[in-house]
Design an enzyme around this catalytic site. Structure first.
Site, short mmCIF file in Angstrom:
data_model
loop_
_atom_site.label_atom_id
_atom_site.label_comp_id
_atom_site.label_asym_id
_atom_site.label_seq_id
_atom_site.Cartn_x
_atom_site.Cartn_y
_atom_site.Cartn_z
N GLY A 98 0.93 -1.07 0.13
CA GLY A 98 -0.02 -0.03 0.03
C GLY A 98 0.70 1.45 0.00
N ASN A 121 5.44 -6.04 5.05
CA ASN A 121 5.87 -7.33 5.30
C ASN A 121 6.04 -8.53 3.95
OD1 ASN A 121 6.23 -7.99 7.91
ND2 ASN A 121 4.13 -7.77 8.37
N THR A 156 5.40 1.63 6.06
CA THR A 156 3.91 1.51 6.25
C THR A 156 3.40 2.46 7.13
OG1 THR A 156 2.24 -0.08 7.52
CG2 THR A 156 4.33 -0.28 8.22
N ASP A 190 1.15 1.68 9.24
CA ASP A 190 0.81 1.16 10.47
C ASP A 190 1.63 1.37 11.57
OD1 ASP A 190 -1.93 0.74 9.42
OD2 ASP A 190 -0.98 -1.08 7.97
N MET A 223 -7.46 4.46 10.37
CA MET A 223 -6.99 3.10 9.96
C MET A 223 -6.19 2.22 11.23
SD MET A 223 -5.71 3.86 6.22
CE MET A 223 -6.88 3.90 4.78
N LEU A 242 -7.07 9.26 2.84
CA LEU A 242 -6.11 10.43 2.83
C LEU A 242 -5.16 10.25 4.03
CD1 LEU A 242 -6.76 12.62 1.21
CD2 LEU A 242 -9.09 11.79 1.62
#
Lengths: 411, 411
Positions: free
Chosen positions: A13, A115, A143, A145, A189, A300
């Site tokens: 992503g 990953n 990432t 995340d 997210m 976004l």
């Protein structure tokens, strides 16, 4: 020193910083004596297997081009989600890939991704070793995340956190204007880890305002307790603002969307799941009857390069260049990482780790970063994130919009 | 010249520029010989009726404070949705209001807001005239919707348009990274007029990329035609991006949400409507079976002050100050407007209009701004909007977040 050409690809992503890492790799390659030409693979390994590559020495002629690339969101080389087969299962893929390397004298392989991309790095590295083709293979994580072990944080996270904190602060101002009781739920997210949602708390330690509650997937979500929390907040002030991770799950392991909305159907009679924020909106409306709305920050969060963190973009450039330096020094099959050597003043250094120690693990928000009631984050948590959003990355505006740098495949 | 004190209030939904107009009014009052003290009313006329006011001469001590206010989103004085009764229906409200004016020697009344606020301006002005209390009453419009007649555009629209165009450009970059066919639907605010959605097209004339289609509420929405449009686009390239107004309605006058999702129920068995974007997402999934997602830009459209248009903020300051100047010159009961005196170079001048000529009308996107197929906007349309997003308004960053200016009521 191994001499030859290099290839770089992006995978997984997009983020607001993955092109900064790419710019760092390109700059590193330009500055590296061992590397003659650096090629870009369009859509990651898919592009390498299909021969869709571009000579980046011909694309980037000036420092300004690289700066523009570093300020461009998403993946300028395109992305893919291809996972290489286990070695021995389908070696034709590897043979094709290495034929491509040989044909182009590729001796350096840089892969920027999540990953799955690190899995690709490990496999290409292992295959090279067992097949006597000398190539240095380095992975650079990205990432939003921030859930990768072995590194203080991930490139891309700081910019996403800055966008989330900035947006949350603006939402807090917006929600404060009326005197009528209202609840606003902001969905952020994060399926498995709450790092992005944590960032919604930053305005508290920086500007003195913040959401009433922050719920992370690291804690079982209890809808009754949630409604009690909301009631308590509504008694204190009229405008209640709540940050929730999309990945909230009950003690039964079911996502909030599954458990609060099992009967939802569309006009075709299909069941479907709304987001966590929408479900909690409906829940508050049902239980408390007050004005309520939900906001999903959505895509976004990962692509708002107009609000990128300078710390993040600078570090992404730095770690990309460091990957090249390490590869030229003989390191291979590793993932680049950040080591936070000091917090005051904040200072990180690039380092690298074995991919096997990192792969298939999720770094969750630790216990000491979450309050006892499980409905907020601690100041220690926010102090960890704060330096990652510091500074504003340069945006090259033209006629009111940011300029971006595209690398189209010309065939 | 009428001498005395002034009061200013904000009303209606917040924008990223309404505080800039407030800063303009305050600055105008400071510079005006006729005005002694300017008071701020918290939550509009509600605050005037309850005596919740703050002496703004004591709050704003430096030019920097006013600049900070101008860069703060939402309404620093709070808002209300109160509509004054018709004159003769409940004069007690007016008596209370004018008692407050007399007690504080209020001779200037500035009201920043939407349609309802202009209604308040007209009524207060009319009551003053028939009751021999001399007070100058001026309205300054604000709305991100840009649907007010009598003015070239509205303060607040440019900043919302800039945020939408910037976000759309970032979403376009993000969506371009994969090779798998996918549709992304971006839902933009606008119940009755498509002005905000129009802004999604700006990247086309500025950066050469844009969404495949733009659907506005000014045209009847046909779901079959829509699906045909999407099919055509998917044959050209894999990543289709579409901008839609939240207010899309079919030829039957029903909102898309009503007609495509009549059976949707939550877990409590209640019917509810998803947004237009979500409904079209489900429709595309059902009819075409490809990857599809929807994104709602939501509240950020009106409060993203970190991405405000310099043109908009400068004009909002200017029109606020011009309201004071006109009032001091004897004008009353009018709404401030923008007159675009030149397009190249772009130049606007403040002017004013009778409120009766403006109230209760909606300025729609005109025919020449919409393409023949009704699924895109024309370049003429984009050229109209382009100067309104020009330049970047100053943001006062601190520790990675924008600083804001608050005006708390201290009682």
């Amino acid at each position: 020193m191994l001499k030859g050409n290099a290839i770089v690809g992006q995978s997984g992503g997009p983020t607001a910083a993955i092109n900064a890492t790419l710019a760092g790799v390109i700059k590193g390659a330009f500055d590296c004596e061992a590397i003659d030409v650096i090629y870009g693979a369009h859509n990651g390994v898919e592009g390498m297997l299909a021969g869709r590559i571009t000579n980046l020495n011909e694309v980037f002629k000036t420092e300004e081009d690289l700066k523009l690339l570093a300020s461009t969101p998403a993946a300028a080389l395109g992305s893919c989600r291809k996972k290489l087969p286990k070695m021995g299962e389908d070696d034709a893929v590897y043979e094709k890939l290495f034929d491509f390397f040989k044909a182009n004298n590729i001796r350096y392989f840089f892969y920027i991704g999540g990953n799955d991309s690190m899995d690709t790095v490990a496999k290409v590295s292992a295959y090279a070793e067992t097949h006597s083709y000398e190539i240095k293979v380095m992975g650079v994580p990205k990432t939003i995340d921030n859930d990768v072990v072995g590194t203080d944080h991930t490139p891309g996270y700081g910019s996403a956190a800055k966008y989330i904190a900035t947006s949350m602060q603006e939402i807090l101002r917006d929600c404060a204007v009326y005197t009528v009781k209202a609840v606003t739920i902001v969905e952020i997210m994060g399926r498995d880890a709450g790092w992005l949602t944590v960032a919604a708390g930053l305005p508290r330690i920086i500007s003195g305002i913040g959401p009433d509650y922050i719920y992370l997937p690291e804690r079982d979500f209890d809808t009754d307790k949630f409604i009690e929390d909301v009631k308590v907040a509504l008694e204190k002030h009229p405008n209640v603002v709540i940050a929730v991770s999309e990945g909230l799950r009950g003690a039964d392991g079911k996502y909030v969307g599954e458990s609060t909305q099992s009967g939802a159907t569309d006009v075709f009679g299909h069941k479907y799941l709304s987001g966590t924020g929408k479900c909690l909106e409906l829940l508050v409306k049902e239980k408390l009857g007050c004005k309520v709305r939900s906001i999903e920050l959505n895509l976004l969060q990962r692509c708002a390069a107009h609000c990128a963190s300078k710390a993040d973009i600078d570090e992404s450039l730095m770690v990309g260049a460091a990957a090249v330096k390490n590869a030229a020094a003989g390191v291979s099959g590793k993932m680049m990482c950040f080591d936070r050597v000091s917090n005051t003043p904040y200072k990180v250094e690039p380092t690298y780790n074995d991919i096997e120690k990192i792969a298939n693990q999720v770094k969750e928000v630790p216990d000491e970063f979450i309050n006892e009631a499980g409905n907020d984050v601690t100041d220690a948590c926010l102090e960890y994130v704060k330096p990652l959003i510091a500074g504003e990355s340069e945006v090259f505006w033209k006629d009111g919009l940011p300029r971006h740098f595209a690398i189209p495949y010309k065939g």
